[in-house]
Scaffold this motif. Structure first.
Motif, PDB file in Angstrom:
ATOM      1  N   PHE A   1       0.820  -1.205   0.000  1.00  0.00           N
ATOM      2  CA  PHE A   1       0.000   0.000   0.000  1.00  0.00           C
ATOM      3  C   PHE A   1       0.861   1.266   0.000  1.00  0.00           C
ATOM      4  O   PHE A   1       0.711   2.140  -0.857  1.00  0.00           O
TER       5      PHE A   1
ATOM      6  N   LEU B   1       2.057   4.327  -2.875  1.00  0.00           N
ATOM      7  CA  LEU B   1       1.730   5.724  -2.579  1.00  0.00           C
ATOM      8  C   LEU B   1       2.988   6.593  -2.648  1.00  0.00           C
ATOM      9  O   LEU B   1       2.960   7.698  -3.188  1.00  0.00           O
TER      10      LEU B   1
ATOM     11  N   LYS C   1      -2.191  13.089   1.270  1.00  0.00           N
ATOM     12  CA  LYS C   1      -2.295  11.957   0.346  1.00  0.00           C
ATOM     13  C   LYS C   1      -2.640  10.665   1.108  1.00  0.00           C
ATOM     14  O   LYS C   1      -3.492   9.881   0.674  1.00  0.00           O
TER      15      LYS C   1
ATOM     16  N   HIS D   1      -6.130   8.286   0.779  1.00  0.00           N
ATOM     17  CA  HIS D   1      -6.066   6.867   0.396  1.00  0.00           C
ATOM     18  C   HIS D   1      -6.550   5.949   1.514  1.00  0.00           C
ATOM     19  O   HIS D   1      -7.187   4.918   1.247  1.00  0.00           O
TER      20      HIS D   1
ATOM     21  N   GLU E   1     -10.223   5.881   1.336  1.00  0.00           N
ATOM     22  CA  GLU E   1     -10.721   5.005   0.259  1.00  0.00           C
ATOM     23  C   GLU E   1     -10.783   3.552   0.694  1.00  0.00           C
ATOM     24  O   GLU E   1     -11.629   2.784   0.236  1.00  0.00           O
ATOM     25  N   GLN E   2      -9.861   3.138   1.567  1.00  0.00           N
ATOM     26  CA  GLN E   2      -9.819   1.759   2.018  1.00  0.00           C
ATOM     27  C   GLN E   2     -11.033   1.408   2.893  1.00  0.00           C
ATOM     28  O   GLN E   2     -11.344   0.251   3.070  1.00  0.00           O
TER      29      GLN E   2
END
Length: 299
Positions: free
Chosen positions: A111, A115, A291, A295, A298-299
């Motif tokens: 992950f 990124l 950032k 993200h 979103e998970q």
């Protein structure tokens, strides 16, 4: 020596630009000031140094031998300042600096590297310090100032840390081809007595799983204990048993060797972003934090 060092840097710039371009006009255009301004700066420099730096021949300024010697020294000075100016511009645009990040092994497996790669794509001079570790050690590192940003599991163990909590639903991983994969949703009743892989007795997912099985009257049959989600998934792929896994810890390959199903009741994993209280976050750190937050959401 001290007198020369105290000279107005703008005089050096005018001197350097005049030799570089060959004319007062060219120097004026390069520095964005008037031709009389350049002439005045050159006159000031000659007066301060007590050196004749130019001779006029056929309407052009020709550097004297003394000017040639001075030019070689001034060139280093001017180019150095240009580099400083560029560094300031790069810092303003977050193109240089150092990103200091520590995270759990689960996040570091895929992950976060993805990124980070996206984040540094337009920052060729950015230096990165990225380490994976267990949650307690990550908190120690951030509190000590060794890392600017930490991502770890609850609970919060260190004083002097600010934290932002994120909660994730875990999913049940089964070996590819398992008969239990026919179920769209898995429950303790369905997994009653089925071999299970857990992350140790004290891990929050293990404790919450055990409570869910106990409440439903089902048996949590622990076949194996390990320390990482990735290890548990690899054991699932080998057919050792089932496990509960965080969504960001998945092993993505053409042949994953396992299937994921929702588990009810939901078993949640609590993660947090930690930073040191009272210690300003760099502009790069703030940018990367934005950032990460997006993200993780979103998970």
């Amino acid at each position: 020596m001290l007198r020369i060092m105290a000279l107005n840097f703008r005089q050096y710039q005018a001197f350097y630009a005049t030799i570089e371009t060959g004319t007062v006009t060219g120097a004026a255009e390069a520095l964005g000031i008037s031709q009389p301004g350049i002439s005045n700066l050159l006159a000031q420099l000659e007066g301060s140094t007590k050196l004749r730096l130019f001779e006029r021949q056929r309407g052009r300024l020709v550097p004297t031998p003394e000017a040639e010697v001075l030019y070689r020294e001034v060139e280093t000075l001017v180019r150095g300042l240009d580099q400083v100016s560029q560094a300031v511009l790069d810092l303003q645009n977050q193109r240089v600096g150092q990103l200091q990040l520590a995270a759990t092994h689960a996040l570091a497996a895929g992950f976060l590297p993805n990124l980070i790669a996206d984040f540094v794509a337009d920052k060729p001079d950015l230096s990165i310090s990225f380490q994976s570790q267990y949650s307690a050690r990550i908190q120690e590192w951030v509190a000590a100032g060794l890392y600017e940003i930490g991502i770890c599991e609850m609970p919060l163990l260190q004083d002097g840390l600010s934290h932002e909590l994120y909660t994730f639903e875990t999913f049940c991983a089964l070996p590819q081809g398992s008969p239990l994969a026919k179920h769209e949703v898995l429950t303790p009743e369905i997994l009653d007595g089925h071999p299970f892989i857990v992350l140790g007795a004290d891990h929050m997912v293990t404790r919450r799983s055990a409570e869910a099985f106990h409440t439903s009257g089902a048996t949590l049959k622990i076949r194996c204990q390990t320390d990482l989600f990735q290890n548990a998934l690899n054991l699932v792929r080998q057919g050792v048993g089932a496990t509960l896994v965080a969504p960001f810890a998945r092993i993505d390959t053409d042949d994953m060797g396992y299937v994921l199903r929702p588990f009810r009741p939901k078993i949640m994993l609590d993660l947090m972003i930690v930073t040191a209280e009272g210690r300003p976050i760099s502009a790069l750190g703030q940018q990367f934090l934005s950032k990460i937050r997006a993200h993780l959401a979103e998970q």
